[in-house]
Design a protein around this motif. Structure first.
Motif, PDB file in Angstrom:
ATOM      1  N   ALA A 192       0.855  -1.235  -0.022  1.00 51.56           N
ATOM      2  CA  ALA A 192       0.012   0.022   0.043  1.00 51.56           C
ATOM      3  C   ALA A 192       1.090   1.291   0.015  1.00 51.56           C
ATOM      4  CB  ALA A 192      -1.056  -0.055   1.133  1.00 51.56           C
ATOM      5  N   LYS A 193       1.987   1.217   0.768  1.00 51.85           N
ATOM      6  CA  LYS A 193       3.118   2.397   0.899  1.00 51.85           C
ATOM      7  C   LYS A 193       3.607   2.540  -0.396  1.00 51.85           C
ATOM      8  CE  LYS A 193       6.229   4.480   3.945  1.00 51.85           C
ATOM      9  NZ  LYS A 193       7.168   4.151   5.275  1.00 51.85           N
ATOM     10  N   THR A 204      -5.223   6.181   0.184  1.00 51.43           N
ATOM     11  CA  THR A 204      -4.980   5.651   1.119  1.00 51.43           C
ATOM     12  C   THR A 204      -5.867   4.017   0.855  1.00 51.43           C
ATOM     13  OG1 THR A 204      -3.986   6.820   2.704  1.00 51.43           O
ATOM     14  CG2 THR A 204      -4.965   4.798   3.673  1.00 51.43           C
ATOM     15  N   GLN A 205      -7.269   4.617   0.748  1.00 56.25           N
ATOM     16  CA  GLN A 205      -8.423   3.712   0.769  1.00 56.25           C
ATOM     17  C   GLN A 205      -8.144   2.918  -0.676  1.00 56.25           C
ATOM     18  OE1 GLN A 205      -8.570   6.781   0.936  1.00 56.25           O
ATOM     19  NE2 GLN A 205     -10.257   7.318   2.476  1.00 56.25           N
ATOM     20  N   ASP A 208      -5.214   0.355  -0.105  1.00 54.60           N
ATOM     21  CA  ASP A 208      -5.776  -0.802   0.706  1.00 54.60           C
ATOM     22  C   ASP A 208      -6.630  -1.758  -0.003  1.00 54.60           C
ATOM     23  OD1 ASP A 208      -4.477   0.241   2.734  1.00 54.60           O
ATOM     24  OD2 ASP A 208      -6.301   1.394   3.666  1.00 54.60           O
ATOM     25  N   GLU A 209      -7.542  -1.296  -1.068  1.00 53.90           N
ATOM     26  CA  GLU A 209      -8.276  -2.005  -1.684  1.00 53.90           C
ATOM     27  C   GLU A 209      -7.538  -2.852  -2.919  1.00 53.90           C
ATOM     28  OE1 GLU A 209     -11.957  -3.266  -3.340  1.00 53.90           O
ATOM     29  OE2 GLU A 209     -11.419  -2.389  -1.521  1.00 53.90           O
ATOM     30  N   THR A 211      -4.326  -3.522  -2.526  1.00 50.23           N
ATOM     31  CA  THR A 211      -3.791  -4.722  -1.556  1.00 50.23           C
ATOM     32  C   THR A 211      -4.688  -5.912  -1.082  1.00 50.23           C
ATOM     33  OG1 THR A 211      -2.378  -2.950  -0.742  1.00 50.23           O
ATOM     34  CG2 THR A 211      -2.256  -5.218   0.431  1.00 50.23           C
ATOM     35  N   ALA A 212      -5.818  -5.427  -0.615  1.00 52.90           N
ATOM     36  CA  ALA A 212      -6.667  -6.588  -0.340  1.00 52.90           C
ATOM     37  C   ALA A 212      -7.295  -7.419  -1.407  1.00 52.90           C
ATOM     38  CB  ALA A 212      -7.994  -6.031   0.347  1.00 52.90           C
ATOM     39  N   TYR A 266     -15.787  -0.621  -3.737  1.00 54.43           N
ATOM     40  CA  TYR A 266     -14.623  -0.995  -2.785  1.00 54.43           C
ATOM     41  C   TYR A 266     -15.107  -2.137  -2.129  1.00 54.43           C
ATOM     42  CZ  TYR A 266     -11.143   2.500  -4.751  1.00 54.43           C
ATOM     43  OH  TYR A 266     -10.574   3.415  -5.533  1.00 54.43           O
ATOM     44  N   THR A 268     -13.158  -3.330   0.412  1.00 56.16           N
ATOM     45  CA  THR A 268     -12.794  -2.957   1.875  1.00 56.16           C
ATOM     46  C   THR A 268     -13.817  -1.799   2.476  1.00 56.16           C
ATOM     47  OG1 THR A 268     -11.309  -1.421   0.802  1.00 56.16           O
ATOM     48  CG2 THR A 268     -10.460  -3.538   1.344  1.00 56.16           C
ATOM     49  N   GLN A 269     -14.538  -1.059   1.835  1.00 57.99           N
ATOM     50  CA  GLN A 269     -15.433  -0.258   2.274  1.00 57.99           C
ATOM     51  C   GLN A 269     -16.753  -0.825   2.203  1.00 57.99           C
ATOM     52  OE1 GLN A 269     -14.175   2.687   3.385  1.00 57.99           O
ATOM     53  NE2 GLN A 269     -12.103   2.188   2.741  1.00 57.99           N
TER      54      GLN A 269
END
Length: 582
Positions: A192-193, A204-205, A208-209, A211-212, A266, A268-269
């Motif tokens: 993510a970074k 960032t979201q 993270d998405e 990556t997940a 998303y 992750t959301q």
């Protein structure tokens, strides 16, 4: 949340098909960090919003028309001078950076063509709108940045405009080979970074998405095969998100608060409610409209809560002073007793004595009474009688004041309870109206308190297990309407005993009410009162015909008789079950 570069990309592509060729009719600046352009295109009248708010910076079409200040800000006047009657000739984004350039063609005072551009930089607290001419010379900016503020990049009239420095790459045009090289050179940085620091438009979201969805379970470095699959999936995600095909989604939490938007859903959301919209502009407008409504509601509620708490503190202090004064009046009976004892023993007393030591024939105890040496015994007795009458009158007055103060406290406490349960702006308006009419909030000079709506808003509605409709007021205004107008004479009325809360009505329609329905209504009353976190709450109930409202009483205040009492525990689960079936 703020808009990211990917969502901005789809929004800008949509604007290319709607605003290019449109004429600027008006320029507005309703807020310090918000510009609005009223546009006329061949097909429709449009309103373009550009916000620099640190947490809400964005650009999109909007359906909202806001009130403008009586005196336009300086930057608004500058934009009106240059942009009014100009036509939009283009709109573009710098890669996937959050920088958008809106190009205009207008006429100067001599009628010559004038090329202009609004450079909109959406960078959190550093967001800015910079007006430039055809030579990139800065004509003005929403936020001037002099040398004293930044030694790296200044934004001042007369200077040449330069883009903010950035070394990130556009993921829509980067090759798989370059992507792989960048990954390998990133070492063991978290995925993510790496994505956030390497590519434009990745929030960032989004990181993270990705990556997940696509990152292998082990930490970097990945195997060649895993890395290849990851890169392919990443680039596909970027292209799908930027395609403009949607679905454009807003995620809402369980309380209907907008929490997240994106050009594709998303995973992750994963909030409770998901709504889709036809395009990015509609999605952004809907998100911020809902967010603004909630923030406005919370501000108004907090303001009313502060005013209520202030009034309650003032009345509590007043009641304490009145109680202290009433305790002082308790000395009245002692003074009357002293007067009686002096008169009963007057034959033993003489002028000049400083005290009288006498026997109280009722208690057979010796009592010592202070005397004024300048007065004869009879005058001393009259002095005590006079003070007794004065204290007795004072006690009667203070008892009346205490009763009035307690009524005011009851009203304010019930109003505070109503405020805590408000769910809409109309309900807040009703609470405020009650406070204005009661004199706790002053209106502006020249204004009169007016009812927020012609009729009170709807009360809570429930259905008992036996099929009876149960209504519960949300505030004092609703309580009055519910109890004095809505309820029929044989309906059952309920209220927590000497505890601020909702008036609850069971609509009987002439039928006998079962014990189970009475119990459920009592639980509703307890759960909609200040005692909702307590146990063993007393709830009085009677027929509506046995309640009445005294003349001049504050909203929500009634008196009643012929009542019985339930002792119940508040139960939010039961209340929710009954409400969902109503």
């Amino acid at each position: 949340m703020t808009i990211d570069g990917l969502t901005l990309y789809t929004c800008v592509n949509e604007l290319k098909t709607t605003i290019i060729g449109a004429k600027v009719e008006k320029v507005f600046q309703p807020l310090k960090e918000e510009i609005g352009l009223a546009l006329r295109s061949p097909s429709a009248n449009l309103r373009l919003l550009i916000s620099l708010n640190a947490g809400e910076c964005r650009i999109h079409l909007t359906q909202v028309s806001k009130t403008n200040p009586a005196k336009p800000p300086t930057f608004c006047m500058l934009l009106r001078k240059y942009l009014t009657s100009a036509r939009i000739t283009g709109i573009s984004q710098v890669g996937l950076e959050r920088i958008v350039k809106v190009a205009f063609e207008g006429r100067d005072e001599l009628g010559s063509t004038r090329i202009l551009a609004l450079n909109c930089e959406f960078m959190g607290k550093y967001s800015n709108i910079i007006l430039t001419d055809e030579n990139e010379k800065i004509l003005g900016a929403a936020k001037a940045v002099p040398f004293g503020v930044s030694s790296v990049r200044q934004v001042l009239p007369g200077m040449l405009y330069a883009l903010p420095p950035s070394s990130k790459l556009n993921p829509l045009i980067v090759s798989p080979e370059t992507f792989g090289e960048l990954m390998e050179s990133s070492g063991n940085r978290p995925v993510a970074k790496f994505l956030i620091q390497t590519f434009q438009g990745v929030s960032t979201q989004t990181a993270d998405e990705i990556t997940a969805r696509f990152a292998p379970p082990e930490s970097p470095p990945f195997s060649r095969a895993d890395q290849s699959r990851f890169i392919e999936n990443c680039l596909g995600f970027f292209k799908d998100t930027a395609s403009g095909n949607g679905p454009f989604t807003i995620a809402f939490d369980s309380e209907s608060n907008p929490r997240f938007f994106s050009a594709v859903p998303y995973r992750t959301q994963d909030f409770t409610i998901q709504k889709t919209y036809p395009d990015a502009n509609a999605m952004l407008d809907a998100f911020y409209i809902e967010k603004s409504k909630i923030e406005s509601f919370n501000r108004k509620k907090a303001s009313l809560n502060k005013q209520l708490k202030k009034a309650l503190d003032k009345l509590t202090k007043k009641l304490r002073i009145q109680n202290d004064a009433l305790l002082g009046a308790d000395k009245a009976e002692r003074d009357r007793k002293y007067g009686d004892l002096i008169m009963a023993h007057i034959y033993q007393l003489k002028r000049g004595m400083d005290r009288a030591v006498v026997t109280d024939y009722e208690t057979e105890k010796t009592v010592e009474i202070p005397l004024d040496t300048k007065l004869p015994p009879a005058a001393n007795a009259q002095k005590y009688y006079k003070r007794y009458n004065k204290l007795k009158k004072s006690a009667e007055i203070h008892a009346k004041y205490i009763e009035e103060t307690r009524k005011e406290l009851d009203f304010l406490e019930s109003t505070l309870e109503s405020l805590n349960t408000c769910e809409t702006t109309d309900e807040l308006s009703e609470v405020r109206y009650d406070m204005v009419k009661a004199g706790y909030i002053g209106e502006k000079p020249g204004q009169k308190a007016s009812a927020p709506t012609a009729e009170a808003s709807s009360p809570h509605r429930f259905t008992s297990s036996d099929g009876f409709v149960i209504l519960a007021g949300k505030n004092n205004r609703q309580n009055d309407v519910l109890s004095m107008k809505t309820a029929a004479p044989d309906d059952i009325w309920m209220h927590t005993q000497k505890i601020p809360g909702s008036h609850v009505i069971i609509k009987t329609n002439g039928k006998s009410v079962p014990e189970r329905t009475l119990f459920e209504a009592a639980v509703i009353a307890a759960s909609h009162s200040r005692a909702k976190t307590s146990t063993k709450v007393p709830v009085d109930y009677t027929e509506k015909k046995h309640i009445k409202k005294p003349g001049g009483a504050k909203p929500g205040f009634v008196i009643y008789d012929h009542f019985q009492t339930f002792i119940v525990d508040p139960d939010e689960k039961l209340v929710g079950k009954l409400k969902s079936s109503g």
